[in-house]
Design a protein around this motif. Structure first.
Motif, short mmCIF file in Angstrom:
data_model
loop_
_atom_site.label_atom_id
_atom_site.label_comp_id
_atom_site.label_asym_id
_atom_site.label_seq_id
_atom_site.Cartn_x
_atom_site.Cartn_y
_atom_site.Cartn_z
N GLU A 59 0.84 -1.20 0.00
CA GLU A 59 0.00 0.00 0.00
C GLU A 59 0.87 1.25 0.00
O GLU A 59 1.78 1.38 0.83
N ASN A 114 -4.59 4.72 -2.02
CA ASN A 114 -5.79 5.30 -1.42
C ASN A 114 -6.29 6.47 -2.27
O ASN A 114 -5.51 7.28 -2.75
N GLU A 146 -8.11 1.99 -3.16
CA GLU A 146 -8.81 1.87 -1.89
C GLU A 146 -9.69 3.10 -1.66
O GLU A 146 -9.21 4.23 -1.71
N ASP A 176 -12.04 0.19 1.94
CA ASP A 176 -11.06 0.36 3.00
C ASP A 176 -11.76 0.71 4.31
O ASP A 176 -12.89 1.20 4.32
N LYS A 197 -11.39 -4.46 3.30
CA LYS A 197 -10.31 -4.35 4.27
C LYS A 197 -10.90 -3.91 5.60
O LYS A 197 -11.40 -2.78 5.72
MG MG Z 1 -5.79 2.24 2.76
#
Ligand code: MG
Ligand code: C2E
Ligand code: MG
Ligand code: MG
Length: 287
Positions: A59, A114, A146, A176, A197
């Protein structure tokens, strides 16, 4: 006297507002300057297969090393970036930087980036993502975007259309911080997510019974809907054992690895393709 006392409180309140506004303003100006000066960094934190230790994805996490304040966490500057509109350029830069970096990793390692809800404004996001993929040469199937529930709190349907357009590029869409929203379950109905997640707060609350029950429920929902699930924030052996027990096969957390610089990750991954537990795993990364 009551009036004066009230005014005193008001003055203190105003003073507090002033301090916060000044702080925000300072962060905003500092962030703009740092971004223009190329001082922001993208660090990477692996997600690993719990059973084998194999790195499945990494990530991208933006970092602002400040000359006097030390490393300013995203939680302190992302809200300012979002408010000021700076997020558009910072978000694009993070995505481009991370895609270019990931294109050099073994090709069985995916990249997670993200997205802020603010990046969904206007109609530029899908074209921006397409360009970042094309310019980096990264296979779209290796990119996981995400998003958080805020993206789905949009009555116009614009964000859902944007998500569909993104997915049409071949990238994966990850829900997320799952479980922290007001009606998290209903979000799973609104879009066919590629992965869920679970929010760090539930993992860090283990072994509390309530946290365990929620993690168990998410695992069951994932299996029922055939959506892969993962967790963030695993710090202890006990937490790892519990999430594995509930059927999670992948996890992210300090127990495996902290976010690291691009160079540190490159060193850890080495140049050979397909770092696996059989290869001895990642040096410095628990397997
Ligand atoms: Mg994230
Ligand atoms: P997130 O997307 O949920 O990212 C995971 C966060 O959990 C990261 O914090 C990571 O360092 C932290 N984390 C992972 N494992 C552990 C653990 O075992 N223990 C603890 N204590 N923390 C762990 P970070 O880097 O501070 O980022 C915070 C949030 O800022 C991210 O949460 C994400 O929402 C946002 N963010 C970071 N980078 C970006 C970016 O490039 N774009 C956008 N839009 N948001 C970003
Ligand atoms: Mg997360
Ligand atoms: Mg989180």
């Amino acid at each position: 006297a009551a009036k004066e006392g009230g005014r005193g409180i008001w003055r203190r309140f105003e003073q507090g507002m002033d301090d916060r506004l000044r702080e925000r303003h300072e962060i905003k100006m500092g962030l703009r300057r740092a971004f223009r000066a190329g001082e922001l960094e993208v660090h990477y934190q692996p997600l690993q297969d719990i059973g084998t230790g194999r790195v499945t994805s990494c990530e991208a996490l933006v970092r602002w090393p400040h000359p006097t304040r030390g490393m300013i966490p995203p939680s302190d500057f992302m809200p300012v970036a979002e408010e000021s509109g700076l997020i558009a350029r910072i978000g694009e830069w993070v995505l481009r930087t991370a895609c270019a970096e990931a294109a050099g990793w073994p090709d069985d390692i995916a990249l997670a980036v993200n997205l802020s809800v603010v990046q969904f404004r206007g109609g530029r996001l899908p074209a921006m993502v397409r360009a970042a993929l094309a310019d980096s040469g990264l296979d779209p199937g290796r990119l996981q975007l995400e998003i958080t529930e805020s993206v789905l709190l949009d009555a116009t349907g614009h964000n859902l259309e944007t998500l569909a357009a993104l997915r049409a590029l071949g990238v994966k869409i990850v829900m997320d911080d799952f479980g922290t929203g007001y009606s998290s379950l209903s979000y799973l109905r609104s879009f066919p997510f590629d992965k869920i997640k679970v929010d760090r707060s539930f993992i860090q609350d283990l072994p509390r019974e309530e946290a365990l029950a929620i993690i168990r429920a998410v695992a069951i929902i994932g299996r029922s809907l055939s959506i892969p699930t993962t967790v963030e924030g695993v710090e202890t052996e006990e937490q790892l054992r519990m999430v594995e027990q509930e059927g999670f096969t992948e996890a992210q957390g300090f127990i495996f690895s902290r976010p690291m610089t691009a160079q540190a990750l490159r060193d850890a991954l080495g140049v050979k393709a397909g770092v696996t537990a059989a290869d001895g795993g990642l040096p410095g990364v628990r397997t």
